[in-house]
Each structure stands twice: as structure tokens, then as C-alpha cells.
Design a protein around this motif. Structure first.
Motif, mmCIF file in Angstrom:
data_model
loop_
_atom_site.group_PDB
_atom_site.id
_atom_site.type_symbol
_atom_site.label_atom_id
_atom_site.label_comp_id
_atom_site.label_asym_id
_atom_site.label_seq_id
_atom_site.Cartn_x
_atom_site.Cartn_y
_atom_site.Cartn_z
ATOM 1 N N TRP A 177 0.825 -1.208 0.000
ATOM 2 C CA TRP A 177 0.000 0.000 0.000
ATOM 3 C C TRP A 177 0.863 1.263 0.000
ATOM 4 N N GLU A 178 0.434 2.271 -0.743
ATOM 5 C CA GLU A 178 0.953 3.615 -0.535
ATOM 6 C C GLU A 178 0.258 4.197 0.696
ATOM 7 N N LYS A 179 0.991 4.936 1.520
ATOM 8 C CA LYS A 179 0.448 5.390 2.802
ATOM 9 C C LYS A 179 0.651 6.886 2.971
ATOM 10 N N SER A 180 -0.315 7.524 3.638
ATOM 11 C CA SER A 180 -0.232 8.954 3.940
ATOM 12 C C SER A 180 -0.559 9.168 5.412
ATOM 13 N N LEU A 181 0.392 9.736 6.134
ATOM 14 C CA LEU A 181 0.212 10.056 7.547
ATOM 15 C C LEU A 181 0.030 11.567 7.661
ATOM 16 N N THR A 182 -1.135 12.002 8.163
ATOM 17 C CA THR A 182 -1.491 13.416 8.183
ATOM 18 C C THR A 182 -1.736 13.895 9.608
ATOM 19 N N TYR A 183 -1.147 15.052 9.922
ATOM 20 C CA TYR A 183 -1.389 15.738 11.192
ATOM 21 C C TYR A 183 -2.129 17.045 10.893
ATOM 22 N N ASN A 184 -3.098 17.373 11.731
ATOM 23 C CA ASN A 184 -3.918 18.559 11.475
ATOM 24 C C ASN A 184 -4.248 19.231 12.801
ATOM 25 N N VAL A 185 -4.119 20.546 12.855
ATOM 26 C CA VAL A 185 -4.562 21.333 14.013
ATOM 27 C C VAL A 185 -5.403 22.490 13.482
ATOM 28 N N LEU A 210 -20.193 37.681 17.896
ATOM 29 C CA LEU A 210 -21.206 38.674 17.532
ATOM 30 C C LEU A 210 -22.375 38.054 16.777
ATOM 31 N N SER A 211 -22.613 36.791 16.965
ATOM 32 C CA SER A 211 -23.749 36.062 16.385
ATOM 33 C C SER A 211 -23.685 35.904 14.871
ATOM 34 N N ASP A 212 -22.948 36.770 14.199
ATOM 35 C CA ASP A 212 -22.981 36.785 12.731
ATOM 36 C C ASP A 212 -21.669 36.341 12.084
ATOM 37 N N PHE A 213 -20.576 36.324 12.826
ATOM 38 C CA PHE A 213 -19.269 36.069 12.236
ATOM 39 C C PHE A 213 -18.732 34.712 12.673
ATOM 40 N N THR A 214 -18.074 34.029 11.758
ATOM 41 C CA THR A 214 -17.351 32.791 12.060
ATOM 42 C C THR A 214 -15.993 32.831 11.377
ATOM 43 N N ILE A 215 -14.989 32.352 12.087
ATOM 44 C CA ILE A 215 -13.629 32.285 11.549
ATOM 45 C C ILE A 215 -13.068 30.905 11.860
ATOM 46 N N SER A 216 -12.418 30.287 10.874
ATOM 47 C CA SER A 216 -11.753 29.000 11.064
ATOM 48 C C SER A 216 -10.370 29.061 10.445
ATOM 49 N N GLY A 217 -9.430 28.407 11.088
ATOM 50 C CA GLY A 217 -8.083 28.306 10.538
ATOM 51 C C GLY A 217 -7.501 26.952 10.876
ATOM 52 N N GLU A 218 -6.737 26.397 9.948
ATOM 53 C CA GLU A 218 -6.113 25.112 10.228
ATOM 54 C C GLU A 218 -4.814 24.950 9.446
ATOM 55 N N TYR A 219 -3.977 24.073 9.995
ATOM 56 C CA TYR A 219 -2.695 23.746 9.387
ATOM 57 C C TYR A 219 -2.566 22.229 9.338
ATOM 58 N N TYR A 220 -2.024 21.699 8.233
ATOM 59 C CA TYR A 220 -1.829 20.258 8.142
ATOM 60 C C TYR A 220 -0.449 19.945 7.568
ATOM 61 N N TYR A 221 0.029 18.775 7.940
ATOM 62 C CA TYR A 221 1.291 18.250 7.420
ATOM 63 C C TYR A 221 1.060 16.788 7.064
ATOM 64 N N THR A 222 1.463 16.398 5.862
ATOM 65 C CA THR A 222 1.239 15.033 5.384
ATOM 66 C C THR A 222 2.551 14.430 4.883
ATOM 67 N N ASN A 223 2.833 13.237 5.348
ATOM 68 C CA ASN A 223 3.971 12.461 4.863
ATOM 69 C C ASN A 223 3.421 11.266 4.099
ATOM 70 N N THR A 224 3.561 11.316 2.778
ATOM 71 C CA THR A 224 3.127 10.210 1.926
ATOM 72 C C THR A 224 4.358 9.380 1.556
ATOM 73 N N TYR A 225 4.324 8.107 1.883
ATOM 74 C CA TYR A 225 5.491 7.264 1.673
ATOM 75 C C TYR A 225 5.084 5.924 1.048
ATOM 76 N N ASP A 226 6.083 5.114 0.730
ATOM 77 C CA ASP A 226 5.866 3.863 -0.010
ATOM 78 C C ASP A 226 5.180 4.138 -1.351
ATOM 79 N N ILE A 227 5.502 5.281 -1.964
ATOM 80 C CA ILE A 227 4.928 5.627 -3.270
ATOM 81 C C ILE A 227 5.563 4.730 -4.329
ATOM 82 N N LEU A 228 4.728 4.146 -5.161
ATOM 83 C CA LEU A 228 5.219 3.241 -6.196
ATOM 84 C C LEU A 228 5.848 4.042 -7.330
ATOM 85 N N GLY A 229 7.061 3.661 -7.723
ATOM 86 C CA GLY A 229 7.736 4.363 -8.801
ATOM 87 C C GLY A 229 8.789 3.500 -9.448
#
Length: 494
Positions: free
Chosen positions: A211-219, A226-245
Motif C-alpha cells: 500500500w501507498e500510505k499517507s500520515l497526516t497531522y492537522n490542528v 457577535l452572532s454573525d461572524f465565524t472564523i476558522s483556521g487550520e494547518y496540516y502536514y502530510t507524509n506520503t510514503y511507499d509511493i510506487l515508482g
């Protein structure tokens, strides 16, 4: 199954056999309960299995020079007489997957949330020893705005979240772990010395294919105020390994087989996403909007660079979207420019093409010994952009007034560049860019923006290259979707 044999007036033999079998079933068990109003538990267990088997054989010949012989060998070899050239094609495919899936969710007072899950997948694309893959994940969230110590009346929501998960990919071209065969001119019949069509070995099997595999971390963080506003932010890091080539390993010339692809590649990616939402009601008018901005980049961490010839072919440490090409050195606009260029660059040529009027020329950056050699070739290709990842924009705007609603969706790119040389290429009758005709170099227009316009089959094709001259900004913002609707009043309904 179809069997047909008519020899004589219609002179035809045709056989066709097809079969197929496909099935899938899913079993699911769910548990959901709340304890003492504070603890909530939900668990799910799924078993899934699917299998597909299909295949077929078809053949057909037409016209028999000898009417009383109804065998394949007696048919005509003429293409007009035999629509399969006395050959039969066989297509067969078997595929199956089995999965165990589990999920466990726990919440305490709706402010501490935990989610644990896993997949245990088996795929027929891999050998029995490498068939199964275990892919767990976990996420948790803390809603601070529900804590007793949190005192911010204008804040509706403040949530912190984090997750980590491993996923697998089996769409890597299955059955490479088994011996394959292919047709080739590889057979000798009897004592003759003529090579005939036969069957030989295909790619060398790779029994360790996996299998090709991807390990992902996310925060991330979610914020509403004020009832009307929403804000979201996130960061992710992914290590994809065992890629067939494919590997560029050197083997002796006596080695007659093709080397298999291997699970060796690795790519590291990271990205951020930010979203802003706003909604409000102004009397009878309801307004809503949302903006999403994201950016991501991925670099090669492991790649088979050992046998590359030119520096621009190297990938380790570079972005998957890096842009490579030649550095332009201007357009030769006059006889004085041509004379001066030849004096400054004696012996200059671009892949055998010498300078001429109206030509786009390139900088001599390097050579086989890592020093300029007066010849512009693939040694002179460089990294024009370290990465070409755009900032991706998404914008939604919507409004509703007394049943009449309008919603618009926009999307766009910032910081993205694209080659535009294809507008300058092609057949004369396919060129649609007006600049080809009014902004190309001519003796009467030497200060034009573009190089000399050449005919399709001209041997001088220096403009037909990836170069910073043709690399232009491709930022855009477009209206992707617009919808208008009207909801009839409920008093109109029967």
C-alpha cells in the motif's frame, strides 16, 4: 455465448463468450447511548466485502479461399477479409476487497470530544503476504467557550481541535506481484531461422508490492462571535510514503526482463486554510457570505535521482509544482544586434540552431563540466519557479428577500503562472492569438513584443521551449455558479 459458423455464401466464423460476476455486502452494528446526561458514547463496527469477476473472448474471420474448409488456418489473412486477423482477444479481470471498519466517539458535556477510528483493508492488488493494511486515526476537540471560567459574552464559539490519521492507497496498478507475459517476436518454429510472433516474459514480478500510505497531522481553531461572524483556521502536514515508482537501476545487457516498480518514493506536504463567514438579517432581507483562502505545497523527500543527466531533472528537495525551463536572453532585432551577439557568444547555438534575426535566444548557464560552453542545451535548463502553487480563493455571496433568492459562487487563483507558448505554436490556421500577426518580429516591426513568427515545419523552433519568456501570470477570479430561485408563499399551497 454466441457461436456462428457459415461457410459458403456468407463465409464467416464467429465465436464470442462473455461472463461476469459482481457482488458486495455490508454489515453494520451501531451503539449509541448517553450516560447521566454528561457522557455520550457512540460506536460503530462495519464489515464490508466486494468482489468482481468478469472476462470474455471474442474472435471472428471472414472469407475462406477454400470454401469446404472451415478451420481458422484456412481463412484469408487479408485485413479486408479478416476483422481480427485470425487472432482472438481475451479479457479477464478479478478484483476483490475486504474491510473491517471501526469507530468510537466519546463526548463529555459536549465540550470534550474524542473520535477514534480504524480501517483494516485487504486488497487483491497485492500478494497474500502484503495484502492487508491497518489504517488508524484519532481526533479530539475542546470547546473552550463552554467552560465555566470562559467569560466573553460576545464570543459564541471557541473550539480547538487536532487530528492524526493514516490512510492507504491500493490504486497502484494491481497484480504486479504476479508473473506477466506479453506478445513479442520471440519464437522460432521448427529448424528455420525466422523469428515469429510468440509469448515472452513481461515485467519482473514485485512480490513486495504494498500500500501507498499517507500520515497526516492537522490542528485547527474555530471561532464565532457577535452572532454573525465565524472564523476558522487550520494547518496540516502530510507524509506520503511507499509511493510506487520506477527505478533507474543499471543492469547488465544480458538481463532480458523489465525491472518492476518499487514502493520507495516519499513526498512531504503542508498547507494552511482560512475561512471567514458572515450572515445577518436586515429586516426582510437575509444576507450570507463566506470566504475561503488556502495554500499548500509538497516536496519530494525520496526520489530516484541517481541516474539523472541534467540538474533540472533532479527532484529531491524540490516542489512537485516547480517550473523548469530556459532563461531567455532577448530577441535579436537588428543586424547590429546579431553581430554583437555573435561577437559576445562565439560559436553559440541552441541545439544546433545558430542565431538569426527575429530569434528568441537563451542564456548559456552551464555545460557538461558545470561551466558555460557556448552551446545552449538541456544543461542550461534551470528552476524558473521553486513552486507554482496558487493561493486558492473561494467566495460565496447569497441573499434572500420574501422568497426571492440569489446565490453566487466565485473561485480564483493568486500567485499562479502558466506557459503561454502554445498560443504561438501550431499550424498557421489554428493560431487564434491576434498577437501572432501584429506583435511578432518582422523587418518592418523590429521592436515587437514577440519573436519571429515561423511556419509550422520550419527547422528553427527556438520559441518552442519552456522558458521564462512565455511564463506569464495566470491569476483569475471567476463567477463559477449563479442561481436564482423563488419560493412560492405557503398560502398558495393546497
Amino acid at each position: 455465448e454466441i457461436h456462428e459458423r457459415l461457410v459458403g455464401s456468407e463465409m464467416c466464423i464467429r465465436d464470442r463468450s462473455t461472463w461476469g460476476d459482481s457482488w458486495q455486502y455490508n454489515l453494520q452494528l451501531t451503539y449509541d447511548k448517553i450516560f447521566k446526561e454528561d457522557h455520550s458514547v457512540k460506536a460503530t463496527l462495519v464489515f464490508e466485502k466486494q468482489e468482481t469477476n468478469t472476462g470474455g473472448m471474442k474472435a471472428g474471420v471472414e472469407n475462406f479461399p477454400v470454401y469446404n474448409t472451415d478451420n481458422w488456418w484456412a481463412t484469408s489473412g487479408d485485413r479486408s477479409d479478416s476483422y481480427v486477423a485470425r487472432d482472438a482477444s481475451l479479457t479477464d479481470m478479478s478484483y476483490g476487497r475486504q474491510s473491517w471498519i471501526g469507530q468510537f466517539m466519546y463526548g463529555y458535556k459536549d465540550k470534550y470530544l474524542v473520535n477514534l477510528s480504524y480501517r483494516y483493508d485487504g486488497s487483491m492488488n497485492f500478494s497474500p503476504d502484503n495484502r492487508w493494511g491497518f489504517f488508524p486515526s484519532a481526533s479530539m476537540a475542546w470547546i473552550l467557550s463552554k467552560e465555566s471560567f470562559f467569560n466573553a459574552p460576545k464570543v459564541d464559539l471557541l473550539k480547538l481541535r487536532a487530528s492524526v490519521g493514516l490512510t492507504g492507497n491500493d490504486a497502484v496498478g494491481g497484480w504486479q506481484w504476479q508473473q506477466s507475459y506479453k506478445s513479442a517476436n520471440s519464437s522460432y518454429f521448427r529448424t528455420g531461422n525466422k523469428i515469429n510472433q510468440g509469448i515472452t516474459y513481461g515485467v519482473l514480478p514485485n512480490e513486495n508490492l504494498t500500500w501507498e500510505k499517507s500520515l497526516t497531522y492537522n490542528v485547527g481553531i474555530d471561532f464565532g462571535f457577535l452572532s454573525d461572524f465565524t472564523i476558522s483556521g487550520e494547518y496540516y502536514y502530510t507524509n506520503t510514503y511507499d509511493i510506487l515508482g520506477a527505478r533507474s537501476l543499471a543492469v547488465p545487457p544480458t538481463f532480458s526482463l523489465e525491472l518492476p516498480a518499487e514502493n520507495y518514493g516519499e513526498v512531504h506536504a503542508q498547507g494552511v486554510e482560512f475561512s471567514l463567514g458572515y450572515k445577518h438579517k436586515f429586516g426582510d432581507f437575509n444576507f450570507n457570505s463566506g470566504l475561503v483562502v488556502s495554500y499548500a505545497n509538497a516536496n519530494y523527500a525520496k526520489y530516484d535521482d541517481d541516474k539523472v543527466t541534467y540538474d533540472y531533472q533532479r527532484r529531491v528537495g524540490r516542489s512537485l509544482t516547480a517550473v523548469y525551463g530556459f532563461l531567455s536572453d532577448g530577441i535579436i532585432r537588428s543586424e547590429e544586434d546579431l553581430k554583437r551577439f555573435n561577437q559576445e557568444h562565439p560559436g553559440y547555438n541552441f541545439k544546433g540552431i545558430v542565431p538569426e534575426l527575429g530569434q528568441l535566444v537563451y542564456k548559456d548557464v552551464s555545460g557538461p563540466n558545470n561551466v558555460p560552453d557556448g552551446i545552449v542545451d538541456d544543461y542550461d535548463q534551470v528552476v524558473l519557479r521553486k513552486n507554482n502553487n496558487p493561493i486558492i480563493l473561494g467566495l460565496t455571496l447569497g441573499g434572500e428577500w420574501k422568497g426571492l433568492a440569489v446565490n453566487a459562487v466565485f473561485n480564483g487563483y493568486l500567485g499562479y503562472e502558466k506557459y503561454m507558448r502554445d498560443l504561438f505554436e501550431g499550424n498557421e490556421w489554428n493560431r487564434m492569438w491576434v498577437g501572432n500577426y501584429y506583435e511578432s518580429w518582422t523587418p518592418e516591426n523590429p521592436d515587437s513584443e514577440l519573436p519571429k513568427r515561423l511556419h509550422t515545419y520550419s527547422p528553427n523552433r527556438t520559441y518552442n521551449q519552456n522558458t521564462d519568456f512565455w511564463l506569464k501570470k495566470a491569476n483569475f477570479l471567476r463567477l463559477k455558479n449563479l442561481s436564482v430561485s423563488y419560493t412560492l408563499p405557503t398560502t398558495w399551497s393546497v
